[in-house]
Write a protein that holds these residues in place. Structure first.
Motif, PDB file in Angstrom:
ATOM      1  N   VAL A 496       0.839  -1.204   0.000  1.00 34.48           N
ATOM      2  CA  VAL A 496       0.000   0.000   0.000  1.00 34.48           C
ATOM      3  C   VAL A 496       0.872   1.251   0.000  1.00 34.48           C
ATOM      4  O   VAL A 496       1.900   1.306   0.691  1.00 34.48           O
ATOM      5  CB  VAL A 496      -0.906   0.022   1.250  1.00 34.48           C
ATOM      6  CG1 VAL A 496      -1.836   1.224   1.220  1.00 34.48           C
ATOM      7  CG2 VAL A 496      -1.690  -1.277   1.389  1.00 34.48           C
ATOM      8  N   ILE A 497       0.431   2.244  -0.762  1.00 35.05           N
ATOM      9  CA  ILE A 497       1.067   3.561  -0.723  1.00 35.05           C
ATOM     10  C   ILE A 497      -0.007   4.598  -0.436  1.00 35.05           C
ATOM     11  O   ILE A 497      -1.081   4.581  -1.048  1.00 35.05           O
ATOM     12  CB  ILE A 497       1.817   3.875  -2.044  1.00 35.05           C
ATOM     13  CG1 ILE A 497       2.586   5.194  -1.938  1.00 35.05           C
ATOM     14  CG2 ILE A 497       0.877   3.888  -3.241  1.00 35.05           C
ATOM     15  CD1 ILE A 497       3.560   5.420  -3.093  1.00 35.05           C
ATOM     16  N   GLN A 498       0.261   5.458   0.536  1.00 32.06           N
ATOM     17  CA  GLN A 498      -0.691   6.502   0.921  1.00 32.06           C
ATOM     18  C   GLN A 498       0.080   7.640   1.584  1.00 32.06           C
ATOM     19  O   GLN A 498       1.236   7.468   1.979  1.00 32.06           O
ATOM     20  CB  GLN A 498      -1.743   5.933   1.877  1.00 32.06           C
ATOM     21  CG  GLN A 498      -1.175   5.362   3.169  1.00 32.06           C
ATOM     22  CD  GLN A 498      -1.992   5.744   4.390  1.00 32.06           C
ATOM     23  OE1 GLN A 498      -2.410   6.894   4.515  1.00 32.06           O
ATOM     24  NE2 GLN A 498      -2.189   4.795   5.294  1.00 32.06           N
ATOM     25  N   PRO A 499      -0.544   8.818   1.675  1.00 38.19           N
ATOM     26  CA  PRO A 499       0.184   9.965   2.230  1.00 38.19           C
ATOM     27  C   PRO A 499       0.518   9.822   3.706  1.00 38.19           C
ATOM     28  O   PRO A 499       1.552  10.316   4.169  1.00 38.19           O
ATOM     29  CB  PRO A 499      -0.763  11.144   2.005  1.00 38.19           C
ATOM     30  CG  PRO A 499      -1.680  10.707   0.927  1.00 38.19           C
ATOM     31  CD  PRO A 499      -1.842   9.235   1.118  1.00 38.19           C
ATOM     32  N   GLY A 500      -0.376   9.181   4.493  1.00 43.00           N
ATOM     33  CA  GLY A 500      -0.217   9.218   5.942  1.00 43.00           C
ATOM     34  C   GLY A 500      -0.691  10.564   6.474  1.00 43.00           C
ATOM     35  O   GLY A 500      -1.040  11.475   5.715  1.00 43.00           O
ATOM     36  N   GLY A 501      -0.720  10.700   7.792  1.00 39.94           N
ATOM     37  CA  GLY A 501      -1.123  11.962   8.396  1.00 39.94           C
ATOM     38  C   GLY A 501      -2.460  11.920   9.083  1.00 39.94           C
ATOM     39  O   GLY A 501      -2.927  12.942   9.592  1.00 39.94           O
ATOM     40  N   VAL A 520       3.762   2.048   2.738  1.00 40.29           N
ATOM     41  CA  VAL A 520       4.670   3.193   2.754  1.00 40.29           C
ATOM     42  C   VAL A 520       3.853   4.478   2.779  1.00 40.29           C
ATOM     43  O   VAL A 520       2.737   4.538   2.250  1.00 40.29           O
ATOM     44  CB  VAL A 520       5.616   3.198   1.529  1.00 40.29           C
ATOM     45  CG1 VAL A 520       6.497   1.952   1.518  1.00 40.29           C
ATOM     46  CG2 VAL A 520       4.837   3.313   0.228  1.00 40.29           C
ATOM     47  N   PHE A 521       4.421   5.489   3.431  1.00 35.22           N
ATOM     48  CA  PHE A 521       3.845   6.832   3.456  1.00 35.22           C
ATOM     49  C   PHE A 521       4.653   7.732   2.528  1.00 35.22           C
ATOM     50  O   PHE A 521       5.877   7.621   2.433  1.00 35.22           O
ATOM     51  CB  PHE A 521       3.872   7.415   4.870  1.00 35.22           C
ATOM     52  CG  PHE A 521       2.833   6.865   5.810  1.00 35.22           C
ATOM     53  CD1 PHE A 521       1.937   5.895   5.407  1.00 35.22           C
ATOM     54  CD2 PHE A 521       2.757   7.329   7.120  1.00 35.22           C
ATOM     55  CE1 PHE A 521       0.978   5.387   6.269  1.00 35.22           C
ATOM     56  CE2 PHE A 521       1.805   6.835   8.002  1.00 35.22           C
ATOM     57  CZ  PHE A 521       0.911   5.857   7.577  1.00 35.22           C
ATOM     58  N   THR A 522       3.954   8.647   1.866  1.00 36.58           N
ATOM     59  CA  THR A 522       4.616   9.603   0.966  1.00 36.58           C
ATOM     60  C   THR A 522       4.770  10.991   1.573  1.00 36.58           C
ATOM     61  O   THR A 522       5.621  11.771   1.149  1.00 36.58           O
ATOM     62  CB  THR A 522       3.811   9.760  -0.336  1.00 36.58           C
ATOM     63  OG1 THR A 522       2.543  10.345  -0.026  1.00 36.58           O
ATOM     64  CG2 THR A 522       3.605   8.417  -1.019  1.00 36.58           C
ATOM     65  N   GLY A 523       3.882  11.324   2.536  1.00 37.90           N
ATOM     66  CA  GLY A 523       3.885  12.681   3.071  1.00 37.90           C
ATOM     67  C   GLY A 523       3.324  13.698   2.101  1.00 37.90           C
ATOM     68  O   GLY A 523       3.393  14.903   2.332  1.00 37.90           O
ATOM     69  N   MET A 524       2.738  13.235   0.994  1.00 43.41           N
ATOM     70  CA  MET A 524       2.177  14.118  -0.032  1.00 43.41           C
ATOM     71  C   MET A 524       0.786  13.615  -0.420  1.00 43.41           C
ATOM     72  O   MET A 524       0.576  12.416  -0.558  1.00 43.41           O
ATOM     73  CB  MET A 524       3.073  14.138  -1.271  1.00 43.41           C
ATOM     74  CG  MET A 524       2.551  14.975  -2.421  1.00 43.41           C
ATOM     75  SD  MET A 524       3.598  14.823  -3.892  1.00 43.41           S
ATOM     76  CE  MET A 524       5.073  15.661  -3.318  1.00 43.41           C
ATOM     77  N   ARG A 525      -0.150  14.530  -0.571  1.00 41.85           N
ATOM     78  CA  ARG A 525      -1.517  14.179  -0.948  1.00 41.85           C
ATOM     79  C   ARG A 525      -1.782  14.607  -2.384  1.00 41.85           C
ATOM     80  O   ARG A 525      -1.190  15.566  -2.881  1.00 41.85           O
ATOM     81  CB  ARG A 525      -2.491  14.894  -0.006  1.00 41.85           C
ATOM     82  CG  ARG A 525      -3.942  14.460  -0.165  1.00 41.85           C
ATOM     83  CD  ARG A 525      -4.828  15.229   0.803  1.00 41.85           C
ATOM     84  NE  ARG A 525      -5.029  16.603   0.381  1.00 41.85           N
ATOM     85  CZ  ARG A 525      -5.663  17.527   1.102  1.00 41.85           C
ATOM     86  NH1 ARG A 525      -6.132  17.236   2.293  1.00 41.85           N
ATOM     87  NH2 ARG A 525      -5.819  18.760   0.627  1.00 41.85           N
ATOM     88  N   HIS A 526      -2.709  13.920  -3.061  1.00 39.55           N
ATOM     89  CA  HIS A 526      -3.042  14.244  -4.449  1.00 39.55           C
ATOM     90  C   HIS A 526      -4.548  14.353  -4.674  1.00 39.55           C
ATOM     91  O   HIS A 526      -5.093  13.764  -5.610  1.00 39.55           O
ATOM     92  CB  HIS A 526      -2.478  13.185  -5.403  1.00 39.55           C
ATOM     93  CG  HIS A 526      -1.041  13.357  -5.749  1.00 39.55           C
ATOM     94  ND1 HIS A 526      -0.502  14.571  -6.114  1.00 39.55           N
ATOM     95  CD2 HIS A 526      -0.022  12.471  -5.794  1.00 39.55           C
ATOM     96  CE1 HIS A 526       0.790  14.412  -6.376  1.00 39.55           C
ATOM     97  NE2 HIS A 526       1.111  13.156  -6.185  1.00 39.55           N
ATOM     98  N   PHE A 527      -5.246  15.121  -3.853  1.00 39.72           N
ATOM     99  CA  PHE A 527      -6.667  15.361  -4.121  1.00 39.72           C
ATOM    100  C   PHE A 527      -6.834  15.923  -5.530  1.00 39.72           C
ATOM    101  O   PHE A 527      -6.080  16.799  -5.965  1.00 39.72           O
ATOM    102  CB  PHE A 527      -7.232  16.391  -3.139  1.00 39.72           C
ATOM    103  CG  PHE A 527      -7.771  15.807  -1.861  1.00 39.72           C
ATOM    104  CD1 PHE A 527      -8.146  14.481  -1.765  1.00 39.72           C
ATOM    105  CD2 PHE A 527      -7.935  16.613  -0.749  1.00 39.72           C
ATOM    106  CE1 PHE A 527      -8.657  13.959  -0.597  1.00 39.72           C
ATOM    107  CE2 PHE A 527      -8.447  16.106   0.429  1.00 39.72           C
ATOM    108  CZ  PHE A 527      -8.809  14.770   0.509  1.00 39.72           C
ATOM    109  N   ARG A 528      -7.852  15.449  -6.224  1.00 38.82           N
ATOM    110  CA  ARG A 528      -8.196  15.966  -7.555  1.00 38.82           C
ATOM    111  C   ARG A 528      -9.709  16.062  -7.631  1.00 38.82           C
ATOM    112  O   ARG A 528     -10.405  15.058  -7.768  1.00 38.82           O
ATOM    113  CB  ARG A 528      -7.643  15.043  -8.647  1.00 38.82           C
ATOM    114  CG  ARG A 528      -7.818  15.586 -10.074  1.00 38.82           C
ATOM    115  CD  ARG A 528      -7.198  14.608 -11.059  1.00 38.82           C
ATOM    116  NE  ARG A 528      -7.285  15.077 -12.416  1.00 38.82           N
ATOM    117  CZ  ARG A 528      -6.416  15.876 -13.014  1.00 38.82           C
ATOM    118  NH1 ARG A 528      -5.373  16.310 -12.336  1.00 38.82           N
ATOM    119  NH2 ARG A 528      -6.557  16.231 -14.270  1.00 38.82           N
ATOM    120  N   HIS A 529     -10.222  17.273  -7.516  1.00 35.82           N
ATOM    121  CA  HIS A 529     -11.670  17.458  -7.492  1.00 35.82           C
ATOM    122  C   HIS A 529     -12.185  17.993  -8.827  1.00 35.82           C
ATOM    123  O   HIS A 529     -11.411  18.433  -9.648  1.00 35.82           O
ATOM    124  CB  HIS A 529     -12.043  18.440  -6.379  1.00 35.82           C
ATOM    125  CG  HIS A 529     -11.823  17.867  -5.012  1.00 35.82           C
ATOM    126  ND1 HIS A 529     -10.746  18.205  -4.233  1.00 35.82           N
ATOM    127  CD2 HIS A 529     -12.525  16.958  -4.307  1.00 35.82           C
ATOM    128  CE1 HIS A 529     -10.814  17.546  -3.083  1.00 35.82           C
ATOM    129  NE2 HIS A 529     -11.878  16.779  -3.105  1.00 35.82           N
TER     130      HIS A 529
END
Length: 529
Positions: A496-501, A520-529
């Motif tokens: 699994v890969i996700q931002p975490g937080g 793994v955590f990326t520390g980055m989010r990719h919301f796309r609305h």
């Protein structure tokens, strides 16, 4: 003011000299007196035309490296004077101001100078002052003055003069005035936007967006909505700058979806190997890499064959004949690629409803830019999402470490998730999406939908188990609870890969450990609305 106004005197002062000689000759043939400046006057004289220098009218030489030449009452008076106002005509006679009936001006190439990456001082020197001042004056006085700011309007001007025995109609002058104000507005917008960037001001007090009409569209998202397509002048490779080789005109939805497809596939440079993205309603329904372009297409197609029907196909390399034949097996709305072989184009030529676009390059996914969206009473502006991560950026938070192969799939899934409407869940196996869940109000629902689609495709392909078994899964934002993660695990995801937080990260990590997942955590989010 009468409807028709004759053109007796014209001022021609252009940076882009395309068509200047032909225009000057046509005007001179009608007995129009020509005024001009600098290089324009020189070009007209070299063509054998009689031209009067603006400096003769103003009785002032061009000065300050050409910065001052037309900023003079005898020029602006000739543009602004109301010909049916006695006090105006008296002032013209008293001060020796010749009336100017036609102004032809195109501006210093500021936008082009910026696009070439010129330094600050060079850009400043390419800001036109006299040109916009004259254009605005002539446009304001369109009751009497015609103003042309675009080479593309020269033929229309000459046709108008031919139709009206050397005069122009009020309606024609009105239209030219609107075009003129739009041009100076766009020019000022380009200058102010560039200067804000040069100053590092990401939120200037006033911000203006400008574009040039590329295409009148039949309608918008729906038939009752009027629509048009504008280019922003950036020259960025993509649907706005592409060459269309065949097929009917692109629709609003075609353009929107094709842009989404090309921006996604541009994440994968040709050096990374062949890649293909298939888009439906602005969401990916299949994305893959392969040893060949055909393999990449077929792997992407096998993610969701149902949704791929009538979709948009984007490729990161030149289209070859084998891939064209594979794509031609089903109905496809648009194919966009950096280029296309002649043999591939011949294959598509038999598909009259398929549009083929070539771009001569990929968009730079890492390039900074601005994205904006209209809301009621305002405009939202943000930096374009060009955030990227590498294997070195990943933080392993579970007991089990992902393998190298899993990391490759995690990064691929993460890249695709960036282009999926949130809430986004993307399953990937062996460099290809095997399940995509998009745009749901619940992350759990996105995970379930993607898994269900994968089950249906497994049945269609005659597989013993869905391809989500042993897959990597990406979530564009953190899992707020373990439930979404467990849904992915139930579908067979192993990493699994996700931002975490999340406030409950520890619970989610514990659930992953219990299920034997690597996360793994990326520390980055990719919301796309």
């Amino acid at each position: 003011m009468s409807d028709l106004h004759p053109v007796r005197r014209a001022l021609l002062s252009v940076s882009d000299k395309t068509g200047l000689i032909e225009l000057g000759e046509a005007l001179a043939a009608r007995g129009v007196d020509l005024l001009s400046t600098g290089g324009s006057a020189k070009a007209l004289r070299e063509a054998g035309l009689t031209v009067r220098d603006v400096a003769e009218v103003t009785e002032f030489p061009e000065m300050m490296d050409g910065r001052v030449k037309t900023l003079h009452p005898r020029i602006h008076g000739g543009l602004l004077a109301l010909r049916d106002a006695p006090e105006h005509t008296a002032a013209m006679e008293t001060h020796g101001i010749p009336g100017i009936d036609l102004l032809v001006v195109n501006l210093y190439p500021f936008e082009e100078t910026v696009a070439k990456g010129a330094d600050y001082d060079t850009c400043i020197e390419n800001i036109d002052i006299g040109g916009p001042a004259m254009i605005r004056a002539a446009a304001k006085n369109h009751g009497f003055v015609s103003v042309v700011t675009d080479v593309a309007d020269y033929p229309a001007l000459l046709s108008e003069l031919e139709a009206n025995d050397g005069a122009t109609t009020y309606a024609f002058r009105q239209k030219l005035a609107q075009v003129a104000y739009a041009r100076t507005g766009a020019y000022d917008a380009a200058v102010s936007t560039w200067m804000a960037g040069a100053l590092g001001d990401n939120t200037p007090r006033r911000r203006v967006f400008a574009g040039t009409l590329a295409q009148d569209l039949r309608y918008g998202e729906n038939p009752h909505q009027a629509a048009a397509f504008y280019r922003d002048g950036s020259g960025r490779p993509g649907v706005a700058t592409a060459t269309q080789h065949q097929g009917k005109e692109l629709s609003y939805n075609n353009i929107n979806d094709t842009d989404a497809a090309f921006e996604l596939v541009s994440e994968f440079l040709p050096g990374d190997g062949p890649a293909c993205a298939i888009i439906k309603h602005a969401n990916p329904c299949g994305v893959a890499k392969g040893s060949t372009l055909t393999e990449a297409y077929r792997k992407a197609f096998d993610c969701d064959r149902t949704s791929a029907f009538g979709g948009i196909v984007a490729l990161n390399m030149k289209l070859d004949v084998e891939t064209a034949q594979a794509i031609s097996e089903i109905f496809t709305e648009v194919v966009i690629a950096p280029g296309a072989d002649d043999a591939a184009r011949e294959v598509f030529a038999r598909k009259k409803n398929l549009r083929l676009l070539t771009t001569d390059g990929l968009a730079n996914a890492a390039e900074p830019g601005v994205a904006f969206r209209q809301v009621s009473g305002g405009i939202l502006v943000q930096d374009k999402d060009n955030g990227r991560i590498t294997a070195d950026d990943l933080k392993v938070v579970t007991k089990r470490q992902p393998t190298e192969a899993e990391i490759a799939d995690l990064l691929f899934a993460w890249t695709v998730a960036k282009h999926v409407k949130s809430n986004a869940i993307v399953y990937v196996k062996d460099g290809a999406t095997v399940g995509v869940g998009a745009g749901q109000m619940s992350r759990v629902d996105s995970a379930m939908i993607a898994a269900k689609k994968s089950e249906r495709m497994a049945e269609a392909l005659g597989l013993d188990a869905p391809l989500t078994k042993g897959s990597a899964v990406a979530s564009d934002a953190f899992f707020p609870f373990p439930d979404g993660l467990m849904e992915a695990a139930a579908a067979g995801a192993t990493t699994v890969i996700q931002p975490g937080g999340s406030m409950r990260d520890n619970e989610v990590i514990a659930a992953a450990d219990e299920a034997g997942l690597a996360m793994v955590f990326t520390g980055m989010r990719h919301f796309r609305h």
